[in-house]
Scaffold this active site. Sequence first.
Site, PDB file in Angstrom:
ATOM      1  N   SER A 223       0.834  -1.199   0.000  1.00  0.00           N
ATOM      2  CA  SER A 223       0.000   0.000   0.000  1.00  0.00           C
ATOM      3  C   SER A 223       0.877   1.261   0.000  1.00  0.00           C
ATOM      4  O   SER A 223       1.680   1.438  -0.918  1.00  0.00           O
ATOM      5  CB  SER A 223      -0.951  -0.037   1.198  1.00  0.00           C
ATOM      6  OG  SER A 223      -1.981   0.926   1.041  1.00  0.00           O
ATOM      7  N   ASP A 343      -9.861  -4.272  -5.693  1.00  0.00           N
ATOM      8  CA  ASP A 343      -9.369  -3.234  -4.781  1.00  0.00           C
ATOM      9  C   ASP A 343      -9.932  -1.872  -5.180  1.00  0.00           C
ATOM     10  O   ASP A 343      -9.762  -1.436  -6.320  1.00  0.00           O
ATOM     11  CB  ASP A 343      -7.839  -3.212  -4.826  1.00  0.00           C
ATOM     12  CG  ASP A 343      -7.222  -2.303  -3.768  1.00  0.00           C
ATOM     13  OD1 ASP A 343      -7.961  -1.542  -3.121  1.00  0.00           O
ATOM     14  OD2 ASP A 343      -5.991  -2.367  -3.597  1.00  0.00           O
ATOM     15  N   HIS A 373      -8.315  -4.868  -0.948  1.00  0.00           N
ATOM     16  CA  HIS A 373      -7.028  -4.179  -0.784  1.00  0.00           C
ATOM     17  C   HIS A 373      -6.029  -4.995   0.034  1.00  0.00           C
ATOM     18  O   HIS A 373      -4.865  -5.136  -0.345  1.00  0.00           O
ATOM     19  CB  HIS A 373      -7.265  -2.820  -0.120  1.00  0.00           C
ATOM     20  CG  HIS A 373      -6.033  -1.994   0.049  1.00  0.00           C
ATOM     21  ND1 HIS A 373      -5.262  -1.579  -1.020  1.00  0.00           N
ATOM     22  CD2 HIS A 373      -5.421  -1.508   1.160  1.00  0.00           C
ATOM     23  CE1 HIS A 373      -4.245  -0.869  -0.575  1.00  0.00           C
ATOM     24  NE2 HIS A 373      -4.298  -0.812   0.739  1.00  0.00           N
TER      25      HIS A 373
END
Length: 402
Positions: A223, A343, A373
């Site tokens: 991320s 996502d 995600h």
Amino acid sequence: MNLSLSFRSPEPSLCHRRYSCPIKYPQKQQVPNLLRPKLYPKIQFPIPKIQTQFRVTARKWSPMEGLSQEMNTIALQNLDHAPARRRVRSAFINVHKQLDHCLFKMDNAGIRTEEWYGRNSRGMEIFCKSWLPKPGDRIKAALCFCHGYGSTCTFFFEGIARRIAQSGYAVYAVDYPGFGLSEGLHGYISDFDELVDDVIEQFTNIKGRSEVRGLPFFIMGESMGGAVTLKIHLREPYKWDGVILVAPMCKIADDVMPPAIVLKLLALMSEVLPQAKLFPQKDISRLSYRDPRKRNTAGYNVISYKDQMRSRTAVELLKATSDIETQLNKVSSPLLILHGAADKVTDPLVSQLLYEKASSKDKSLKLYQDAYHCILQGEPDDTIFTVLNDIVTWLDSRCSPN
């Protein structure tokens, strides 16, 4: 125009109104309602031709079921500064061992771990941790990890690191300043490039450790950590033997971006009140953890940053992703990108674009059907293990003995 903003951070919000307890206890404890959230005073900011009103609220908190009132009170304390976060983490270590999640239940006996604090060039204590294979097992290579926004290199990553170490790799990770157990105001990024400098500094020290000196070095980011990883690679294109990106933040998805007028106001606020928690954002935990039980487990990562994003932090993340978008063609290292196809937090289409534009001759993209995600923490067990196995297989194919 009056704007009343009450919002959460763009990484998964880990506090929910109710928890279904992922800890297995013989008896369920009754937990009374604890402290109610306080409202900060309204603040008026005069802006030419616009009257803007910000209402900033403290994070909402409901007691975690299965925990005593004492433990809930510990979890509720102010975590702005590192000493408090370190005390809370120590208090919850035994709780974490009982969590009903595959990353906490894997049998990784014999993995050697070490925790220490290094100092950066600004004199701040930076938390570092290593996971090494069992004594006597050959170390094939080293993997350095960059965590996501609001997160830490402990909690969920403990299980991820142990699984990779079990396969013969030395794994290292650090908490960024202001996150996890490192010094700094919780959740505050004053300068993204300075944060990258801090990580490079610690990883450079790690490369000199005796157990991995001379071995291949890989870097992995998840991320926001994907943005950190890409920035590091772009600064040091020849110092890493490969890059692994997990749902990388190359661009924040449009679905979770605030309106343009709000972004302009926040840019102003980042100069006036850089540490204020003013970034408007949806509660996206349901977009991040597909498995509801794992979403509840995430709430027990008590030292993660759960409040609204600080204004300067928000502006720095937007600047970082904008900069990365213009340099995708400069990514030249062996590259593995892993992303959930569903996502809606970081855009898998941007990962596809990175894969296409990267100048790497050795590059792979894996999209996981229906996955959200948090593909390493929030998916059904079989998906989590598939992603972990894909990472290890990729590493193994590049670390075969001569």
